[in-house]
Scaffold this active site. Structure first.
Site, PDB file in Angstrom:
ATOM      1  N   ARG A 261       0.819  -1.208   0.000  1.00 43.71           N
ATOM      2  CA  ARG A 261       0.000   0.000   0.000  1.00 43.71           C
ATOM      3  C   ARG A 261       0.853   1.257   0.000  1.00 43.71           C
ATOM      4  O   ARG A 261       0.553   2.213  -0.725  1.00 43.71           O
ATOM      5  CB  ARG A 261      -0.963  -0.028   1.190  1.00 43.71           C
ATOM      6  CG  ARG A 261      -2.116  -0.984   0.950  1.00 43.71           C
ATOM      7  CD  ARG A 261      -3.034  -1.167   2.128  1.00 43.71           C
ATOM      8  NE  ARG A 261      -4.174  -1.982   1.715  1.00 43.71           N
ATOM      9  CZ  ARG A 261      -5.116  -2.419   2.530  1.00 43.71           C
ATOM     10  NH1 ARG A 261      -5.069  -2.131   3.823  1.00 43.71           N
ATOM     11  NH2 ARG A 261      -6.110  -3.142   2.065  1.00 43.71           N
TER      12      ARG A 261
ATOM     13  N   TYR B 113      -6.135  -0.856  -7.017  1.00 41.78           N
ATOM     14  CA  TYR B 113      -5.549  -2.071  -6.441  1.00 41.78           C
ATOM     15  C   TYR B 113      -4.880  -1.828  -5.096  1.00 41.78           C
ATOM     16  O   TYR B 113      -4.660  -0.711  -4.687  1.00 41.78           O
ATOM     17  CB  TYR B 113      -4.654  -2.822  -7.428  1.00 41.78           C
ATOM     18  CG  TYR B 113      -3.418  -2.175  -7.995  1.00 41.78           C
ATOM     19  CD1 TYR B 113      -2.702  -1.181  -7.357  1.00 41.78           C
ATOM     20  CD2 TYR B 113      -2.922  -2.636  -9.226  1.00 41.78           C
ATOM     21  CE1 TYR B 113      -1.540  -0.659  -7.901  1.00 41.78           C
ATOM     22  CE2 TYR B 113      -1.761  -2.125  -9.783  1.00 41.78           C
ATOM     23  CZ  TYR B 113      -1.075  -1.139  -9.112  1.00 41.78           C
ATOM     24  OH  TYR B 113       0.077  -0.620  -9.661  1.00 41.78           O
ATOM     25  N   GLU B 114      -4.617  -2.947  -4.416  1.00 40.56           N
ATOM     26  CA  GLU B 114      -4.141  -2.949  -3.017  1.00 40.56           C
ATOM     27  C   GLU B 114      -5.137  -2.244  -2.089  1.00 40.56           C
ATOM     28  O   GLU B 114      -4.748  -1.570  -1.140  1.00 40.56           O
ATOM     29  CB  GLU B 114      -2.745  -2.328  -2.903  1.00 40.56           C
ATOM     30  CG  GLU B 114      -1.689  -3.004  -3.733  1.00 40.56           C
ATOM     31  CD  GLU B 114      -1.697  -4.517  -3.596  1.00 40.56           C
ATOM     32  OE1 GLU B 114      -1.994  -5.015  -2.485  1.00 40.56           O
ATOM     33  OE2 GLU B 114      -1.426  -5.207  -4.588  1.00 40.56           O
ATOM     34  N   GLY B 115      -6.409  -2.411  -2.371  1.00 38.98           N
ATOM     35  CA  GLY B 115      -7.457  -1.759  -1.586  1.00 38.98           C
ATOM     36  C   GLY B 115      -7.802  -0.428  -2.203  1.00 38.98           C
ATOM     37  O   GLY B 115      -6.968   0.480  -2.268  1.00 38.98           O
TER      38      GLY B 115
ATOM     39  N   GLN C 187      -9.355   2.462   1.748  1.00 38.48           N
ATOM     40  CA  GLN C 187      -8.316   3.092   2.581  1.00 38.48           C
ATOM     41  C   GLN C 187      -8.943   4.102   3.539  1.00 38.48           C
ATOM     42  O   GLN C 187      -8.597   4.175   4.721  1.00 38.48           O
ATOM     43  CB  GLN C 187      -7.279   3.795   1.704  1.00 38.48           C
ATOM     44  CG  GLN C 187      -6.585   2.933   0.677  1.00 38.48           C
ATOM     45  CD  GLN C 187      -5.875   1.750   1.278  1.00 38.48           C
ATOM     46  OE1 GLN C 187      -5.197   1.855   2.293  1.00 38.48           O
ATOM     47  NE2 GLN C 187      -6.023   0.587   0.661  1.00 38.48           N
TER      48      GLN C 187
END
Length: 570
Positions: free
Chosen positions: A294, A427-429, A434
């Site tokens: 992240r 991506y990655e949340g 977040q």
């Protein structure tokens, strides 16, 4: 495309703004001396500018493809990857006992941003491997560490992250991939994963997949998920790539951007894998990798923002159109073009400082085993990821606008930045996730970490109010307004009330943090110089947005549901 690594900006932020000296003052990172930092930044900057940057357009124009069931990568990416691996950049923050440099995450963050700015499609490969290295260092058995870590750190092998399935995106607990014990300590992993970045290549000896799957006794949801190492080629008794595993790339996704990065649909057909960490603790184990990723994705956004800014500035300095206050000349002297360029540069400086400050907090937490530093790092991570990637997209789109009609023409390259960076907000949340994490999990302390940050911002502003009355006063006032909004959020027991305003709250926090770091930059210059003028621009023109954002943040959820789904579709 031409790219100049912003080495001097990193050096300035490390020396004057984010406090890298604190990190170097610890026993763990004593080797991060000023000379070492300068050498690392210069060499990584040279590699990024000279070797990786020329591959940026190649990846877009000659994308990765499937040929006869094999992945064929962009011409030249093998040379670029080898430069990354041979330079030791994959293992810059990995433990020395595994072949890494053991340098601070903050320094690795700077290096990753430079590589992303030069060629994001290629930089995504080592970023995935770095996350896998960290997950294995923390959770793998000694046997797995011995087999995989040296080769991942050296770049001889590379790593991937396999979470998403067609029916299980953000809701990872809905996955259906299964793992069945083979009776010899290994497991048979079966299932389909999608959106797998760098799922394979034709220039790296082995691809090591970390795969989330459910054991036969795993309960439903995330609490029943385990993590497995599933290599493309099963290592033999000597640790070298051996027989092919029963997995394959089904297809490559046809994407909006990042064409040079092969994003795969992966099929695992009873593929042999080994448990990483404890059974049913896969999400906890994977989050080690995801938290690293992240912050890494946040600086991917920043890297693209820097590249897009440089591209737009070069065009604005050359393009002549109309009369400006300086007479007939380049469009860089038109007021609105100046506004866009200054906005781009000011946003990049703020987001870069936040990302590096997050890296420093991670390093201090690791070096001192300090809970307060670790809590700060955890709090800053969603801000660094979301603001960094929001900045990447906003700056790239502004870069298209600076180019005018030519920005819409692919040959100029301006549009590629916008297409490539867009996925980083997803991506990655997603950035919405977040923000939800920020106002929920990161506020479980009642807002203590947030308030300690605000205390620091207000104390710094108060200390320099005499020298910077307007800027310091504005920063102090904004921090106090943000504190009031934080208190309101914490008081909401219904998390949906918080979630309704989570994104504007995160953006407001980024605005205030960014203003704080801009003020510190102006302080380091004594209030005179280009960074001081940039700080005045940010505080005067961009910081005021925090007030409107916080009104939105405190509006609650009720109004979002006042219009029915039927009315939305009417």
């Amino acid at each position: 495309m031409p790219y100049r690594a912003p080495v001097s900006d990193f050096q300035f932020l490390f020396d004057h703004v984010v406090g890298l000296d604190q990190v170097a003052g610890t026993d763990l990172f004593a080797e991060a001396t000023p000379d070492m930092v300068e050498a690392i930044l210069n060499e990584a900057g040279r590699m990024s500018s000279e070797i990786m940057a020329p591959l940026q357009r190649e990846g877009d124009l000659h994308p990765a493809v499937m040929e006869n069931g094999k992945v064929r990568c962009t011409p030249g990416f093998d040379v670029g990857y080898r430069a990354i691996a041979d330079g030791g950049w994959i293992g810059i923050s990995a433990k020395p006992e595994n072949g890494g440099m053991g340098l601070p995450v903050a320094m690795g963050t700077a290096v990753n941003e430079m590589m992303a700015g030069a060629c994001l499609a290629l930089q995504l490969n080592p970023l995935m491997t770095q996350g896998q290295i960290e997950a294995l260092e923390h959770h793998a058995s000694d046997e797995l560490k011995a087999i995989y870590l040296p080769k991942l750190v050296s770049g001889e092998w590379h790593g991937t992250m396999n979470l998403t399935e067609p029916q299980a995106g953000s809701d990872v607990g809905a996955l259906s991939t299964k793992a069945v014990p083979n009776g010899d300590g290994s497991y048979a992993v079966t299932g389909t994963k999608i959106f797998i970045s760098w799922g394979d290549s034709d220039f790296i000896a082995n691809t090591c997949h970390l795969v989330l799957a459910r054991l036969p006794d795993g309960v439903a949801g995330t609490k029943g998920i385990s993590l497995f190492m599933v290599p493309k080629l099963i290592p033999d008794a000597d640790g070298n790539p051996g027989v092919a595993n029963t997995l394959k790339v089904v297809s490559l996704e046809h994407k909006m951007g990042l064409h040079g990065s092969p994003t795969a649909v992966m099929q695992f057909d009873g593929a042999t894998g080994w448990l990483v960490g404890e059974a049913h603790a896969g999400m906890k184990t994977m989050f080690t990798m995801m938290n690293n990723a992240r912050l890494g994705v946040g600086v991917q956004g920043l890297g693209v923002a820097e590249g897009a800014f440089q591209h737009a500035l070069a065009y604005a300095m050359e393009r002549k159109q109309g009369r400006t206050p300086k007479g007939a000349g380049a469009i860089v002297d038109h007021a609105d073009v100046r506004r866009m360029l200054l906005t781009m540069k000011a946003e990049i400086h703020a987001a870069r400082a936040i990302a590096l400050a997050c890296g420093v907090a991670i390093d201090m937490g690791n070096a001192l085993n300090d809970a307060e530093w670790r809590a700060r790092a955890a709090f800053l991570t969603p801000i660094a990821k979301a603001y960094g990637t929001d900045t990447g997209s906003a700056v790239a789109m502004m870069g298209v606008q600076v180019h005018g009609g030519m920005g819409y023409i692919e040959e100029t390259g301006a549009a590629q930045y916008a297409r490539d960076v867009r996925v980083t907000e997803i991506y990655e949340g997603t950035n919405g996730i977040q923000a939800m994490d920020l106002v929920a999990r990161k506020m479980m302390d009642g807002g203590d970490v947030a308030n300690r940050l605000l205390d620091e911002i207000e104390a710094n502003a108060e200390a320099v109010r005499g020298d910077f009355p307007r800027m310091a006063g504005a920063v102090w006032d904004a921090a106090e307004t943000l504190r009031e909004a934080t208190e309101w959020l914490v008081a909401q027991d219904d998390l949906n009330e918080r979630f309704a305003g989570a994104v504007p709250y995160l953006r407001a926090f980024a605005r205030v943090l960014g203003a704080h770091y801009h003020l510190k930059s102006a302080m380091a210059e004594g209030g005179k110089g280009p960074r001081s003028e940039l700080a005045r621009f940010f505080v005067t023109r961009l910081l005021p947005e925090h007030a409107a954002l916080l009104i939105h943040a405190k509006a609650g959820a009720e109004g979002l549901y006042a219009i029915s789904v039927d009315d939305l579709s009417a």
